[in-house]
Design an enzyme around this catalytic site. Sequence first.
Site, PDB file in Angstrom:
ATOM      1  N   HIS A   5       0.841  -1.195   0.000  1.00 28.67           N
ATOM      2  CA  HIS A   5       0.000   0.000   0.000  1.00 28.67           C
ATOM      3  C   HIS A   5       0.877   1.246   0.000  1.00 28.67           C
ATOM      4  O   HIS A   5       2.049   1.205   0.387  1.00 28.67           O
ATOM      5  CB  HIS A   5      -0.821   0.087   1.289  1.00 28.67           C
ATOM      6  N   GLU A  87       2.271  -1.085   4.533  1.00 30.49           N
ATOM      7  CA  GLU A  87       1.988   0.282   4.118  1.00 30.49           C
ATOM      8  C   GLU A  87       3.299   1.028   3.939  1.00 30.49           C
ATOM      9  O   GLU A  87       4.138   1.071   4.839  1.00 30.49           O
ATOM     10  CB  GLU A  87       1.152   1.010   5.184  1.00 30.49           C
ATOM     11  N   HIS A 126      -2.348  -2.934  -3.650  1.00 32.55           N
ATOM     12  CA  HIS A 126      -3.733  -2.769  -3.209  1.00 32.55           C
ATOM     13  C   HIS A 126      -4.643  -2.537  -4.418  1.00 32.55           C
ATOM     14  O   HIS A 126      -5.757  -3.045  -4.484  1.00 32.55           O
ATOM     15  CB  HIS A 126      -3.819  -1.596  -2.223  1.00 32.55           C
ATOM     16  N   ASP A 136      -3.511   2.732  -4.775  1.00 31.30           N
ATOM     17  CA  ASP A 136      -2.178   2.685  -4.164  1.00 31.30           C
ATOM     18  C   ASP A 136      -1.520   1.309  -4.369  1.00 31.30           C
ATOM     19  O   ASP A 136      -2.232   0.318  -4.559  1.00 31.30           O
ATOM     20  CB  ASP A 136      -2.270   3.019  -2.659  1.00 31.30           C
TER      21      ASP A 136
HETATM   22 ZN   LIG Z   1      -4.058   0.586   0.386  1.00 33.23          ZN
END
Ligand SMILES: [Zn+2]
Length: 154
Positions: A5, A87, A126, A136
């Site tokens: 992400h 992330e 993602h 993303d």
């Molecule tokens: Zn994401």
Amino acid sequence: MIVLHGISLPPGRFGGSEIEALFCNQLDFDAHPYFSEIRGIEVSAHLLVRRDGAVTQYVPFTERAWHAGESCFRGRTRCNDFSIGIELEGEDETPYDDRQYDVLQAVLPALFAAYPAISAREVAAHSDIAPGRKTDPGPAFDWLRLYDGLVGRS
Ligand SMILES: [Zn+2]
């Protein structure tokens, strides 16, 4: 699988404490106009990789994190049930930092070793598992660079 992400809060601003606050359900949704758009969302990820390469783990890899949302990978829905979410502090159109790639080159092989069902083929964006809904980590993320660094290591 592993889901990559990109996140920044507010979008495009790096270095603040807002991402961590969000993942810990402590974000002040009144603190910025954008936050009112995401008011009440509950999000978590296994790892956050900052621009400077600092890594924080929020959820054990053996526990479910809430990062994928409505999603599908190879015909299987609810990706949160079978994925590790990473992330990257970033934004779709801004190149990710060299240090973030360095972290991925270290973390991904370690995860592949710990979870043999996961290889580089099970690393997805993602946007791949939630097309039309998520963008993303975005076009700025250099997948070839990632794969080149993983060759021979998975
Ligand atoms: Zn994401």
